[in-house]
Design a protein around this motif. Sequence first.
Motif, PDB file in Angstrom:
ATOM      1  N   SER A 179       0.824  -1.210   0.000  1.00  0.00           N
ATOM      2  CA  SER A 179       0.000   0.000   0.000  1.00  0.00           C
ATOM      3  C   SER A 179       0.857   1.259   0.000  1.00  0.00           C
ATOM      4  CB  SER A 179      -0.935  -0.009   1.210  1.00  0.00           C
ATOM      5  OG  SER A 179      -1.861  -1.071   1.123  1.00  0.00           O
ATOM      6  N   LEU A 180       1.996   1.196   0.678  1.00  0.00           N
ATOM      7  CA  LEU A 180       2.920   2.330   0.643  1.00  0.00           C
ATOM      8  C   LEU A 180       3.393   2.572  -0.787  1.00  0.00           C
ATOM      9  CD1 LEU A 180       4.622   4.457   2.128  1.00  0.00           C
ATOM     10  CD2 LEU A 180       6.338   2.681   2.530  1.00  0.00           C
ATOM     11  N   ALA A 181       3.611   1.496  -1.533  1.00  0.00           N
ATOM     12  CA  ALA A 181       3.992   1.640  -2.940  1.00  0.00           C
ATOM     13  C   ALA A 181       2.909   2.360  -3.734  1.00  0.00           C
ATOM     14  CB  ALA A 181       4.269   0.271  -3.549  1.00  0.00           C
ATOM     15  N   LYS A 182       1.652   2.054  -3.451  1.00  0.00           N
ATOM     16  CA  LYS A 182       0.549   2.733  -4.152  1.00  0.00           C
ATOM     17  C   LYS A 182       0.569   4.233  -3.872  1.00  0.00           C
ATOM     18  CE  LYS A 182      -2.514  -1.299  -4.003  1.00  0.00           C
ATOM     19  NZ  LYS A 182      -3.762  -1.874  -3.436  1.00  0.00           N
ATOM     20  N   ILE A 183       0.812   4.597  -2.618  1.00  0.00           N
ATOM     21  CA  ILE A 183       0.856   6.012  -2.259  1.00  0.00           C
ATOM     22  C   ILE A 183       2.024   6.695  -2.969  1.00  0.00           C
ATOM     23  CG2 ILE A 183       1.227   7.643  -0.368  1.00  0.00           C
ATOM     24  CD1 ILE A 183      -1.479   6.351  -0.184  1.00  0.00           C
ATOM     25  N   ARG A 184       3.181   6.063  -2.947  1.00  0.00           N
ATOM     26  CA  ARG A 184       4.360   6.650  -3.602  1.00  0.00           C
ATOM     27  C   ARG A 184       4.133   6.796  -5.099  1.00  0.00           C
ATOM     28  NH1 ARG A 184       9.240   3.325  -0.466  1.00  0.00           N
ATOM     29  NH2 ARG A 184       9.222   4.596   1.442  1.00  0.00           N
ATOM     30  N   TYR A 185       3.441   5.827  -5.686  1.00  0.00           N
ATOM     31  CA  TYR A 185       3.136   5.906  -7.111  1.00  0.00           C
ATOM     32  C   TYR A 185       2.223   7.095  -7.401  1.00  0.00           C
ATOM     33  CZ  TYR A 185       1.333   4.619 -11.702  1.00  0.00           C
ATOM     34  OH  TYR A 185       0.960   4.631 -13.030  1.00  0.00           O
ATOM     35  N   LEU A 186       1.198   7.267  -6.582  1.00  0.00           N
ATOM     36  CA  LEU A 186       0.273   8.389  -6.768  1.00  0.00           C
ATOM     37  C   LEU A 186       0.983   9.736  -6.637  1.00  0.00           C
ATOM     38  CD1 LEU A 186      -2.820   7.081  -4.764  1.00  0.00           C
ATOM     39  CD2 LEU A 186      -2.686   7.438  -7.237  1.00  0.00           C
ATOM     40  N   LYS A 187       2.033   9.758  -5.833  1.00  0.00           N
ATOM     41  CA  LYS A 187       2.806  10.984  -5.649  1.00  0.00           C
ATOM     42  C   LYS A 187       3.877  11.155  -6.718  1.00  0.00           C
ATOM     43  CE  LYS A 187       2.235  11.759  -0.695  1.00  0.00           C
ATOM     44  NZ  LYS A 187       2.938  12.051   0.566  1.00  0.00           N
ATOM     45  N   GLY A 188       3.970  10.192  -7.647  1.00  0.00           N
ATOM     46  CA  GLY A 188       4.922  10.284  -8.736  1.00  0.00           C
ATOM     47  C   GLY A 188       6.316   9.799  -8.413  1.00  0.00           C
ATOM     48  N   ASP A 189       6.485   9.188  -7.250  1.00  0.00           N
ATOM     49  CA  ASP A 189       7.807   8.699  -6.855  1.00  0.00           C
ATOM     50  C   ASP A 189       7.903   7.221  -7.242  1.00  0.00           C
ATOM     51  OD1 ASP A 189      10.258   8.224  -5.745  1.00  0.00           O
ATOM     52  OD2 ASP A 189       9.825   9.248  -3.851  1.00  0.00           O
ATOM     53  N   PHE A 190       8.124   6.966  -8.534  1.00  0.00           N
ATOM     54  CA  PHE A 190       8.059   5.611  -9.064  1.00  0.00           C
ATOM     55  C   PHE A 190       9.194   4.733  -8.540  1.00  0.00           C
ATOM     56  CE2 PHE A 190       5.937   7.586 -13.050  1.00  0.00           C
ATOM     57  CZ  PHE A 190       4.759   7.729 -12.336  1.00  0.00           C
ATOM     58  N   GLU A 191      10.368   5.281  -8.411  1.00  0.00           N
ATOM     59  CA  GLU A 191      11.508   4.480  -7.949  1.00  0.00           C
ATOM     60  C   GLU A 191      11.292   3.979  -6.524  1.00  0.00           C
ATOM     61  OE1 GLU A 191      13.876   3.315  -9.677  1.00  0.00           O
ATOM     62  OE2 GLU A 191      13.574   4.466 -11.527  1.00  0.00           O
ATOM     63  N   LYS A 192      10.811   4.854  -5.661  1.00  0.00           N
ATOM     64  CA  LYS A 192      10.565   4.430  -4.276  1.00  0.00           C
ATOM     65  C   LYS A 192       9.365   3.497  -4.197  1.00  0.00           C
ATOM     66  CE  LYS A 192      12.842   7.915  -1.479  1.00  0.00           C
ATOM     67  NZ  LYS A 192      12.702   8.868  -0.354  1.00  0.00           N
ATOM     68  N   ALA A 193       8.421   3.644  -5.118  1.00  0.00           N
ATOM     69  CA  ALA A 193       7.297   2.701  -5.183  1.00  0.00           C
ATOM     70  C   ALA A 193       7.813   1.309  -5.529  1.00  0.00           C
ATOM     71  CB  ALA A 193       6.278   3.170  -6.207  1.00  0.00           C
ATOM     72  N   LEU A 194       8.731   1.245  -6.492  1.00  0.00           N
ATOM     73  CA  LEU A 194       9.319  -0.044  -6.860  1.00  0.00           C
ATOM     74  C   LEU A 194      10.118  -0.631  -5.697  1.00  0.00           C
ATOM     75  CD1 LEU A 194      10.575   0.581 -10.510  1.00  0.00           C
ATOM     76  CD2 LEU A 194       8.723  -0.931  -9.783  1.00  0.00           C
ATOM     77  N   GLN A 195      10.811   0.214  -4.978  1.00  0.00           N
ATOM     78  CA  GLN A 195      11.581  -0.263  -3.827  1.00  0.00           C
ATOM     79  C   GLN A 195      10.655  -0.898  -2.795  1.00  0.00           C
ATOM     80  OE1 GLN A 195      13.260   2.633  -0.931  1.00  0.00           O
ATOM     81  NE2 GLN A 195      15.247   1.749  -1.474  1.00  0.00           N
ATOM     82  N   ALA A 196       9.527  -0.253  -2.527  1.00  0.00           N
ATOM     83  CA  ALA A 196       8.569  -0.800  -1.562  1.00  0.00           C
ATOM     84  C   ALA A 196       8.020  -2.144  -2.041  1.00  0.00           C
ATOM     85  CB  ALA A 196       7.426   0.191  -1.333  1.00  0.00           C
ATOM     86  N   LEU A 197       7.754  -2.256  -3.338  1.00  0.00           N
ATOM     87  CA  LEU A 197       7.244  -3.520  -3.874  1.00  0.00           C
ATOM     88  C   LEU A 197       8.304  -4.610  -3.846  1.00  0.00           C
ATOM     89  CD1 LEU A 197       5.134  -2.135  -6.836  1.00  0.00           C
ATOM     90  CD2 LEU A 197       4.265  -3.281  -4.802  1.00  0.00           C
ATOM     91  N   ASP A 198       9.551  -4.243  -4.031  1.00  0.00           N
ATOM     92  CA  ASP A 198      10.631  -5.232  -3.908  1.00  0.00           C
ATOM     93  C   ASP A 198      10.674  -5.790  -2.493  1.00  0.00           C
ATOM     94  OD1 ASP A 198      11.394  -4.994  -6.542  1.00  0.00           O
ATOM     95  OD2 ASP A 198      13.010  -3.558  -6.135  1.00  0.00           O
ATOM     96  N   TYR A 199      10.531  -4.917  -1.481  1.00  0.00           N
ATOM     97  CA  TYR A 199      10.489  -5.377  -0.089  1.00  0.00           C
ATOM     98  C   TYR A 199       9.279  -6.284   0.132  1.00  0.00           C
ATOM     99  CZ  TYR A 199      14.119  -2.083   1.458  1.00  0.00           C
ATOM    100  OH  TYR A 199      15.299  -1.407   1.642  1.00  0.00           O
ATOM    101  N   CYS A 200       8.152  -5.868  -0.420  1.00  0.00           N
ATOM    102  CA  CYS A 200       6.911  -6.632  -0.268  1.00  0.00           C
ATOM    103  C   CYS A 200       7.074  -8.045  -0.823  1.00  0.00           C
ATOM    104  CB  CYS A 200       5.782  -5.899  -0.992  1.00  0.00           C
ATOM    105  SG  CYS A 200       4.234  -6.817  -1.123  1.00  0.00           S
ATOM    106  N   LEU A 201       7.621  -8.156  -2.021  1.00  0.00           N
ATOM    107  CA  LEU A 201       7.735  -9.455  -2.676  1.00  0.00           C
ATOM    108  C   LEU A 201       8.877 -10.291  -2.098  1.00  0.00           C
ATOM    109  CD1 LEU A 201       6.949  -8.296  -6.296  1.00  0.00           C
ATOM    110  CD2 LEU A 201       5.632  -9.966  -4.966  1.00  0.00           C
ATOM    111  N   ALA A 202       9.857  -9.644  -1.501  1.00  0.00           N
ATOM    112  CA  ALA A 202      10.896 -10.410  -0.813  1.00  0.00           C
ATOM    113  C   ALA A 202      10.312 -11.123   0.400  1.00  0.00           C
ATOM    114  CB  ALA A 202      12.033  -9.492  -0.384  1.00  0.00           C
ATOM    115  N   ILE A 203       9.316 -10.500   1.025  1.00  0.00           N
ATOM    116  CA  ILE A 203       8.647 -11.106   2.182  1.00  0.00           C
ATOM    117  C   ILE A 203       7.635 -12.138   1.721  1.00  0.00           C
ATOM    118  CG2 ILE A 203       7.153 -10.661   4.179  1.00  0.00           C
ATOM    119  CD1 ILE A 203       8.374  -7.758   4.111  1.00  0.00           C
TER     120      ILE A 203
END
Length: 226
Positions: A179-203
Amino acid sequence: METHVTTPQVHTTHLAKSYRRYLQSANPCRFAHEIDEFYTAATLNALLSRGQVEQRRAAALALGMLGDRCSVEALGRAICDSDPGVRLVADDSFRAVMVRDAAPLHHQQLLRVMHLNDGAEYAAALSPAMILIDQAPMYAEAHHQLAICWHGLEDFSRAQQAYENCLWHCRFHYLAWQSLAKIRYLKGDFEKALQALDYCLAINPDLDTARMQRGQIRRRLRQSDV
């Protein structure tokens, strides 16, 4: 006086037998009683990390019934276990422990907030969620539910802070990362959104919605580079 020493083999055999009886009888009360009488949470945590497949499945199941915050890390790590059965049980148990990781009164308050959020009644859920966090500031799932309130009300800055607070208390909360990735995406911070999703999928490598989300962002980045 003769001293009886319980060997690791006895521990694992008892766990396996209880687990097999549970699979045949589907009696969770009996399984929980048998395990609670014979094992500590620390032993179950260790078996979840280092046991054979059947032992890991049994330990994950038992921790979902008997575990507390001391089992969160072991369960969080087991969500990406090599065995699909362990991953499935560990995920269910992780979420169960996260929800009940508070005093019974706060647990009941959380269930009320979750019910309201599940019905998209975010405004009604907001006040009890904030009160709950005031009363139990270490309750990670309470921060997650508050974030869902703010997210549903489209207050993305407050939602982001609440998701980050949740992750501060529990870094294995993969839904908060997603969900944090979704917020970052909406704010236009695509790189940090991807970082959050990488953490999510690592878990949780089985979370297909997060993998799809990551693919969409990567395609968006490629298109912007053209």
